[in-house]
Write an enzyme that holds these catalytic residues in place. Structure first.
Site, short mmCIF file in Angstrom:
data_model
loop_
_atom_site.label_atom_id
_atom_site.label_comp_id
_atom_site.label_asym_id
_atom_site.label_seq_id
_atom_site.Cartn_x
_atom_site.Cartn_y
_atom_site.Cartn_z
N HIS A 89 81.08 9.73 32.32
CA HIS A 89 81.36 8.43 32.94
C HIS A 89 80.81 7.34 32.05
O HIS A 89 79.65 7.42 31.60
CB HIS A 89 80.76 8.34 34.35
CG HIS A 89 81.38 9.34 35.26
ND1 HIS A 89 82.66 9.20 35.70
CD2 HIS A 89 80.94 10.52 35.71
CE1 HIS A 89 82.98 10.26 36.42
NE2 HIS A 89 81.95 11.08 36.44
N ARG A 97 75.59 1.97 40.62
CA ARG A 97 76.69 1.19 41.21
C ARG A 97 76.79 1.49 42.72
O ARG A 97 75.85 1.97 43.32
CB ARG A 97 77.97 1.50 40.45
CG ARG A 97 77.85 1.16 38.96
CD ARG A 97 79.13 1.44 38.22
NE ARG A 97 80.22 0.59 38.69
CZ ARG A 97 81.50 0.80 38.36
NH1 ARG A 97 81.84 1.82 37.58
NH2 ARG A 97 82.44 -0.01 38.82
N PRO A 104 92.68 8.18 36.43
CA PRO A 104 93.29 6.92 36.84
C PRO A 104 92.60 5.68 36.31
O PRO A 104 91.36 5.58 36.32
CB PRO A 104 93.18 6.97 38.37
CG PRO A 104 93.14 8.40 38.70
CD PRO A 104 92.44 9.08 37.55
N ASN A 105 93.42 4.75 35.86
CA ASN A 105 93.03 3.40 35.44
C ASN A 105 92.31 3.34 34.10
O ASN A 105 92.08 2.25 33.58
CB ASN A 105 92.17 2.71 36.53
CG ASN A 105 92.93 2.53 37.81
OD1 ASN A 105 94.06 2.03 37.78
ND2 ASN A 105 92.38 2.96 38.92
N TYR A 140 82.76 -1.73 31.59
CA TYR A 140 83.32 -0.64 30.77
C TYR A 140 83.37 -0.93 29.27
O TYR A 140 83.81 -0.10 28.49
CB TYR A 140 84.74 -0.30 31.27
CG TYR A 140 84.75 0.16 32.71
CD1 TYR A 140 84.11 1.34 33.08
CD2 TYR A 140 85.36 -0.59 33.71
CE1 TYR A 140 84.09 1.76 34.40
CE2 TYR A 140 85.36 -0.18 35.03
CZ TYR A 140 84.72 1.00 35.37
OH TYR A 140 84.71 1.42 36.67
N GLU A 143 81.50 16.51 31.85
CA GLU A 143 81.93 15.36 32.65
C GLU A 143 81.33 14.09 32.04
O GLU A 143 80.13 14.06 31.75
CB GLU A 143 81.44 15.54 34.09
CG GLU A 143 81.74 14.36 35.01
CD GLU A 143 81.12 14.54 36.40
OE1 GLU A 143 80.41 15.55 36.64
OE2 GLU A 143 81.33 13.65 37.23
N ARG A 177 90.07 -5.24 30.97
CA ARG A 177 89.41 -5.92 32.09
C ARG A 177 88.01 -5.34 32.26
O ARG A 177 87.70 -4.29 31.71
CB ARG A 177 90.20 -5.71 33.39
CG ARG A 177 91.51 -6.46 33.44
CD ARG A 177 92.10 -6.44 34.86
NE ARG A 177 92.52 -5.10 35.23
CZ ARG A 177 92.25 -4.51 36.39
NH1 ARG A 177 91.53 -5.14 37.30
NH2 ARG A 177 92.66 -3.30 36.67
O1 CA2 Z 1 82.27 4.93 34.63
C1 CA2 Z 1 83.29 5.62 34.57
O2 CA2 Z 1 83.70 6.13 33.53
C2 CA2 Z 1 84.16 5.79 35.83
O3 CA2 Z 1 84.65 7.13 35.82
C3 CA2 Z 1 85.31 4.81 35.72
C4 CA2 Z 1 86.20 4.77 36.96
C5 CA2 Z 1 85.37 4.61 38.22
O4 CA2 Z 1 86.20 4.70 39.36
C6 CA2 Z 1 84.28 5.66 38.31
O5 CA2 Z 1 83.51 5.42 39.48
C7 CA2 Z 1 83.36 5.59 37.10
C8 CA2 Z 1 87.19 3.63 36.91
C9 CA2 Z 1 87.99 3.53 35.68
C10 CA2 Z 1 88.71 2.21 35.68
O6 CA2 Z 1 88.69 1.72 34.39
C11 CA2 Z 1 89.02 0.43 34.18
C12 CA2 Z 1 88.80 -0.05 32.92
C13 CA2 Z 1 89.09 -1.35 32.64
C14 CA2 Z 1 89.64 -2.17 33.62
C15 CA2 Z 1 89.86 -1.67 34.87
C16 CA2 Z 1 89.56 -0.37 35.15
#
Ligand code: CA2
Length: 160
Positions: free
Chosen positions: A104, A111, A14-15, A27, A102, A22
């Site tokens: 991230h 965090r 997701p996302n 990220y 896995e 953003r």
């Molecule tokens: O650090 C990571 O890769 C995460 O898996 C990213 C997830 C977060 O919920 C995990 O805790 C860590 C969120 C992905 C959302 O990605 C976005 C990227 C740009 C703008 C908004 C969201």
């Protein structure tokens, strides 16, 4: 030469389709397409191939993991926030009997506390956090080396 090319499935949850649009401080600025391309380049460097999928829906991610039983030799997965909540994704990964890395992008341990626990880590062979999108390259590179070396060991000895 090996009989067939190791296939790596790269799954994003997701996302992650929003990458690059953003929160660049968390990220980075690379897009999901950039991630797919860097994973593909890393795989090709080892004679492996990648297929990439992203979904915002837990069930679709689980279906992709199940399908990997017959269509892939290893999985790289960033399950996004489902990492911290989904026993169903954990069970799916445990059930397919494939090597799992896995990934991230951010260092989840630096965090919020709710990001510190992963249901996936216990069933993953390898975990890469906090390396930015370069983590996908590291993951594919590692998995590809493992798959190539396993394939080489399975090859019958060549006649001299
Ligand atoms: O650090 C990571 O890769 C995460 O898996 C990213 C997830 C977060 O919920 C995990 O805790 C860590 C969120 C992905 C959302 O990605 C976005 C990227 C740009 C703008 C908004 C969201």
């Amino acid at each position: 030469m090996t009989a067939c090319t190791p296939r790596i499935l790269v799954i994003n949850g997701p996302n992650l389709n929003l990458l690059g649009s953003r929160e660049p401080d968390v990220y980075g600025t690379a897009t999901l397409d950039d991630v797919v391309n860097l994973a593909s380049d890393a795989a090709h460097a080892h004679g492996c191939t990648t297929t990439a999928m992203q979904s915002n829906h837990e069930g679709e991610l689980i279906d992709a993991i199940h399908a990997a039983r017959t269509s892939a030799d290893g999985i790289v997965i960033n399950a996004g926030a489902l990492t911290h909540t989904s026993i169903a994704i954990r069970d799916a990964l445990a059930g397919v009997d494939l090597p799992v890395v896995e990934v991230h992008i951010s260092n989840v341990h630096r965090r919020e506390e709710f990001r510190h626990h992963s249901f996936i880590s216990a069933v993953a062979d390898t975990v890469i956090v906090g390396a930015g999108v370069d983590g996908y390259r590291l993951a594919v590179d590692h998995l590809a080396r493992q798959l190539r070396s396993a394939a080489a060991q399975e090859e019958p000895a060549t006649e001299k």
